[in-house]
Design a protein around this motif. Structure first.
Motif, PDB file in Angstrom:
ATOM      1  N   GLU A  86       0.831  -1.199   0.000  1.00  0.00           N
ATOM      2  CA  GLU A  86       0.000   0.000   0.000  1.00  0.00           C
ATOM      3  C   GLU A  86       0.869   1.254   0.000  1.00  0.00           C
ATOM      4  OE1 GLU A  86      -3.761  -0.096   2.463  1.00  0.00           O
ATOM      5  OE2 GLU A  86      -2.567  -1.690   3.407  1.00  0.00           O
ATOM      6  N   VAL A  87       0.447   2.243  -0.791  1.00  0.00           N
ATOM      7  CA  VAL A  87       1.122   3.537  -0.832  1.00  0.00           C
ATOM      8  C   VAL A  87       0.064   4.611  -0.636  1.00  0.00           C
ATOM      9  CG1 VAL A  87       2.454   5.137  -2.246  1.00  0.00           C
ATOM     10  CG2 VAL A  87       2.878   2.682  -2.427  1.00  0.00           C
ATOM     11  N   ASP A  88       0.266   5.474   0.327  1.00  0.00           N
ATOM     12  CA  ASP A  88      -0.637   6.603   0.546  1.00  0.00           C
ATOM     13  C   ASP A  88      -0.104   7.785  -0.265  1.00  0.00           C
ATOM     14  OD1 ASP A  88      -2.194   8.698   1.384  1.00  0.00           O
ATOM     15  OD2 ASP A  88      -1.836   8.393   3.517  1.00  0.00           O
ATOM     16  N   VAL A  89      -0.593   7.931  -1.492  1.00  0.00           N
ATOM     17  CA  VAL A  89      -0.061   8.962  -2.387  1.00  0.00           C
ATOM     18  C   VAL A  89      -0.383  10.376  -1.923  1.00  0.00           C
ATOM     19  CG1 VAL A  89      -0.010   7.454  -4.410  1.00  0.00           C
ATOM     20  CG2 VAL A  89      -2.037   8.849  -3.962  1.00  0.00           C
ATOM     21  N   ALA A  90      -1.348  10.521  -1.030  1.00  0.00           N
ATOM     22  CA  ALA A  90      -1.674  11.845  -0.514  1.00  0.00           C
ATOM     23  C   ALA A  90      -0.593  12.356   0.437  1.00  0.00           C
ATOM     24  CB  ALA A  90      -3.022  11.830   0.204  1.00  0.00           C
ATOM     25  N   SER A  91       0.099  11.456   1.102  1.00  0.00           N
ATOM     26  CA  SER A  91       1.127  11.894   2.054  1.00  0.00           C
ATOM     27  C   SER A  91       2.546  11.661   1.544  1.00  0.00           C
ATOM     28  CB  SER A  91       0.941  11.186   3.400  1.00  0.00           C
ATOM     29  OG  SER A  91       1.061   9.792   3.247  1.00  0.00           O
TER      30      SER A  91
END
Length: 94
Positions: free
Chosen positions: A22-27
């Motif tokens: 998982e990658v949180d692209v917002a952060s």
């Protein structure tokens, strides 16, 4: 319940081996150098709007990443927001 968790549970139920990262692209923007390390990409739903780059400035980086994935022929699955942002990034209607 996250998409990643749902996919893990589904794969466990049918005895399918899959590694999900998982990658949180917002952060934190996705490191495009990692594109070749994955077999495919799932872009799930979001509270963000594909139209609202002022409120969600990270969407511009996500769109650039989607264009790189497409150029390299990497498989992508968009779910809700995901299919909207893929379409927008590739010049399609939303």
């Amino acid at each position: 319940l996250s998409v990643a968790k749902m996919l893990r549970e589904l794969c466990d139920a049918i005895d399918c081996r899959v590694a999900i990262h998982e990658v949180d692209v917002a952060s934190s923007p996705f490191d495009s150098a990692l594109i070749e390390h994955f077999d495919g990409f799932i872009i799930p739903g979001s509270v963000a709007s594909a139209y609202d780059k002022a409120t969600y400035p990270w969407t511009s980086h996500l769109e650039a990443t989607i264009r790189r994935l497409h150029a390299r022929g990497r498989p992508m699955l968009g779910i809700c927001y995901g299919h909207q942002i893929i379409s927008q990034a590739l010049g399609g209607p939303v």
